[in-house]
Design a protein around this motif. Structure first.
Motif, short mmCIF file in Angstrom:
data_model
loop_
_atom_site.label_atom_id
_atom_site.label_comp_id
_atom_site.label_asym_id
_atom_site.label_seq_id
_atom_site.Cartn_x
_atom_site.Cartn_y
_atom_site.Cartn_z
N GLU A 1 0.93 -1.01 -0.08
CA GLU A 1 0.24 0.22 -0.05
C GLU A 1 0.74 1.18 -0.27
N ARG A 2 2.12 1.47 0.79
CA ARG A 2 2.75 2.55 0.95
C ARG A 2 3.61 2.85 -0.48
N ARG A 3 3.78 1.33 -1.06
CA ARG A 3 4.33 2.17 -2.28
C ARG A 3 3.74 2.87 -4.09
N THR A 4 2.61 2.02 -3.46
CA THR A 4 1.21 2.00 -4.97
C THR A 4 0.15 3.01 -4.47
N GLU A 5 0.61 3.36 -3.14
CA GLU A 5 -0.63 4.62 -2.65
C GLU A 5 -0.99 5.64 -3.41
N ILE A 6 0.06 6.26 -4.04
CA ILE A 6 0.42 7.87 -4.58
C ILE A 6 0.18 7.30 -6.00
N PRO A 7 0.68 6.25 -6.81
CA PRO A 7 0.70 5.76 -8.54
C PRO A 7 -0.62 5.72 -8.95
N LEU A 8 -2.00 4.70 -7.23
CA LEU A 8 -2.88 4.63 -7.96
C LEU A 8 -3.52 5.42 -7.81
N ALA A 9 -3.38 7.00 -7.05
CA ALA A 9 -4.26 7.79 -6.98
C ALA A 9 -3.60 8.51 -8.36
N VAL A 10 -2.97 9.21 -8.76
CA VAL A 10 -2.92 9.03 -10.11
C VAL A 10 -3.38 8.96 -11.42
N ALA A 11 -3.29 7.22 -11.53
CA ALA A 11 -4.22 6.89 -12.20
C ALA A 11 -5.71 6.95 -12.55
N SER A 12 -6.13 7.55 -10.57
CA SER A 12 -7.42 7.48 -10.36
C SER A 12 -7.72 9.17 -11.46
N VAL A 13 -7.18 9.71 -10.88
CA VAL A 13 -7.26 10.89 -11.75
C VAL A 13 -7.39 11.24 -13.16
N VAL A 14 -5.83 10.27 -13.43
CA VAL A 14 -5.67 10.55 -15.36
C VAL A 14 -7.06 9.82 -15.26
N TYR A 15 -7.84 8.77 -15.18
CA TYR A 15 -9.19 7.93 -15.34
C TYR A 15 -10.16 8.68 -15.24
N LEU A 16 -10.31 9.34 -14.36
CA LEU A 16 -11.65 10.34 -14.17
C LEU A 16 -11.74 11.78 -15.57
N ALA A 17 -10.15 12.17 -15.28
CA ALA A 17 -9.68 13.34 -16.60
C ALA A 17 -10.50 12.74 -17.81
N ALA A 18 -9.32 11.52 -18.09
CA ALA A 18 -9.77 10.74 -19.37
C ALA A 18 -11.37 10.85 -20.05
#
Length: 223
Positions: free
Chosen positions: A11-28
């Motif tokens: 979770e510590r390794r993936t939390e920020i990348p997944l947060a960025v992916a969430s924003v990218v998904y919503l923007a797309a």
């Protein structure tokens, strides 16, 4: 001490990348819904970005399932994660945890519990309202008898729904639009209850401290 379990490390390794992916998904997704005159190439790129982000969410879910060792019971005990995987537009709601993560890593003092509840509920309401407006607008535009003709109408409807006002001037007419509306009504009630409950609790604590302070001032020294 930090939790060094495999799940915590993942979770510590993936939390920020997944947060960025969430924003990218919503923007797309927002681009595909709102950019009507965009070239097909860009729309296809947005679709690919959404697929890649969803694949990241699926891998994260699978790793959590594997590390939990719970088997099929994991689906039942992590129902919210399962729903987010099925409905990836809800994934950006996890972005509200990013603020807490950054504060923990920098060792800065955190907000009080009441302030965090109000701040998180506010951010969740904004994200939920935006995603709900996008989804319903995609279903309603062009539908026979639809009163939601523009995205501005959809945003206005989302505000009415989340605040439980419900003027009725803009309403969904498609079956899926009404299902989404029912979900947003439930979420709006939950968020409103969390905010009002936290604010009421904070006021009670403030008045209680003031009453205690007044009592101490009226008490004679050494009494």
């Amino acid at each position: 001490m930090h939790d060094n379990s495999p799940v915590a490390r993942w979770e510590r390794r993936t939390e920020i990348p997944l947060a960025v992916a969430s924003v990218v998904y919503l923007a797309a997704y927002a681009t595909r819904v709102l950019a009507h005159g965009l070239w097909h190439l860009w729309l296809d790129l947005c679709g690919i970005a959404m697929l890649v982000c969803w694949a990241m969410f699926a891998v994260n879910y699978a790793v959590h399932w594997r590390l939990s060792g719970q088997g099929l019971r994991f689906v039942r005990t992590h129902l919210l994660d399962t729903v987010v995987l099925i409905l990836p537009l809800l994934r950006p709601l996890r972005v509200v945890r990013l603020y807490e993560t950054v504060q923990r890593r920098h060792g800065e003092p955190r907000l009080s519990l009441h302030a965090r509840v109000i701040a998180y509920a506010g951010m969740s309401a904004v994200l939920l309202g935006f995603t709900g407006a996008l989804t319903v607008y995609q279903q309603e535009r062009g539908a026979p008898g639809a009163s939601m003709r523009t995205f501005g109408d959809a945003v206005w409807w989302a505000c009415e729904t989340l605040t439980t006002v419900g003027y009725g001037d803009v309403v969904p007419v498609t079956p899926l639009g009404r299902v989404i509306a029912a979900g947003m009504m439930a979420c709006g009630l939950a968020l409103l209850g969390a905010v009002t409950g936290s604010f009421s609790s904070w006021l009670l604590q403030v008045f209680s401290r003031e009453d205690e302070g007044s009592g101490d001032e009226g008490r004679p020294p050494g009494g």
